[in-house]
Design an enzyme around this catalytic site. Structure first.
Site: not given
Ligand code: MG
Ligand code: NAI
Length: 327
Positions: A120, A167, A199, A223, A227
């Protein structure tokens, strides 16, 4: 001591749940000065700018900011606002509550997500019609800053340590550096860590969330996985978050503007109110934070409940019930 709190409701249900959270904070009768500011789609329609300069400046100078949500302009609003408070960690608790139908009622996790870099960081290019690239940025300094925060966080929570999700088996340089920096800081501070590949974490947290407590992860993983955890605890209307910087912080529900229910007065204000609890805790008022949380818990368990939780109450009913139960 008086605290200036910036209030930025934004768009959609941000305009409904943020005032409910402010009403709860006002009911605490503390020395807070609330200053309202605009951001989001509607202010862009009027002025051409989704984040007016004065809103940015207010967030950069207030002791704390309470944000609702922005619609299409979310990235243009929330990314600069996080930068305005110099936020290096996004704290996302995900826990199930008695009385709420959750896939995994034993879930009680906190994600500490790196908030400035990773994929990001904004280094994306379209090289040709066929080829687009993204540069993933990881620094030792940001990883260490996150780890220092995590060590303090587990001490406050009374936890033994934290899980590092990465990872590094594939992203050897970037996540290799992240993993090494985070585990080194923890070892120096005498904090236990374990490591899970991201994962595998996704599967394990669904099957048995009780094995995890505090989870430290890079930006994108935090992120997505937080969620996912929202899904385990009964939905987005319940999840608060904090964007913490060295001197100030911004608090927001994890959910967005919910255009499908906006304007009807039925949005669940719990996530926004719990974000308010994180805000007062950040300012040092642990008892007030605990009072808000237990009032919200009591209302989640005993009602009234909004339609997302199977009830038929409105935002204002929940707001008033929480205020009634504040001690
Ligand atoms: Mg989000
Ligand atoms: P959303 O979180 O707004 O809604 C997803 C679903 O959850 C909807 O069915 C909604 O009704 C429900 N929901 C969310 N919060 C709720 C609450 N408090 N009470 C009851 N139900 C609730 O996510 P979606 O639909 O993907 O995005 C809608 C808009 O919000 C988009 O424009 C997006 O860009 C923006 N957004 C903004 C964020 C921010 O400002 N931080 C974060 C996420 C999305």
């Amino acid at each position: 001591m008086s605290h200036e709190i910036a209030v930025i409701p934004g768009d959609g249900i941000g305009q409904e749940v943020t005032p409910a959270a402010v009403a709860v904070l006002e009911a605490l009768d503390m020395d807070f000065a609330f200053v309202d500011a605009e951001a989001g789609d509607s202010v862009r329609e009027e002025t051409g700018e989704a984040l007016p300069e004065e809103t940015y400046e207010l967030a950069a100078s207030a002791d704390a900011t309470l944000f609702g949500a922005a619609g299409e302009t979310a990235a243009d609003v929330i990314l600069p606002l996080r930068e305005a408070v110099d936020s290096f960690v996004n704290v996302r608790p995900a826990r199930a509550y008695p009385g709420v139908d959750a896939l995994r009622p034993e879930t009680d996790l906190v994600f500490l997500r790196e908030n400035t870099e990773g994929v990001y960081a904004g280094h994306e290019d379209r090289l040709t019609d066929d080829v687009a690239t993204l540069t993933r940025l990881v620094t030792d300094s940001a990883s260490r800053r996150l780890a220092e925060y995590a060590c303090g966080f587990v001490a406050d929570r009374g936890a033994d340590g934290f899980t590092v999700v990465h990872k590094a088996n594939v992203m050897r340089e970037t996540d290799g550096l992240f993993r090494e920096a985070v585990t080194n800081v923890a070892a120096q501070r005498g904090v236990e860590t374990d490591e899970v590949l991201m994962d595998a974490f996704a599967t394990r947290v669904c099957l048995d969330p009780g094995q995890f407590d505090v989870v430290v992860c890079p930006n994108l993983a935090g992120d997505v996985l937080s969620d996912l955890a929202a899904g385990l605890v009964g939905g987005l209307g319940l999840l608060p978050s904090a964007n913490v910087g060295p001197e100030r912080a911004l608090f927001e529900p994890v959910h967005g503007t919910a255009p499908d229910i906006a304007g009807r007065g039925v949005a669940n204000p719990s996530a926004a109110i719990l974000s308010g609890a994180m805000l007062v805790e950040y300012l040092g008022y642990d008892e007030a934070a605990a009072a808000i949380r237990s009032a919200v818990e009591a209302v989640l368990e005993g009602g009234p409940r909004t339609p997302d939780l199977g009830g038929d109450a409105g935002t204002a009913d929940v707001r008033e019930a929480v205020i009634d139960r504040l001690e």
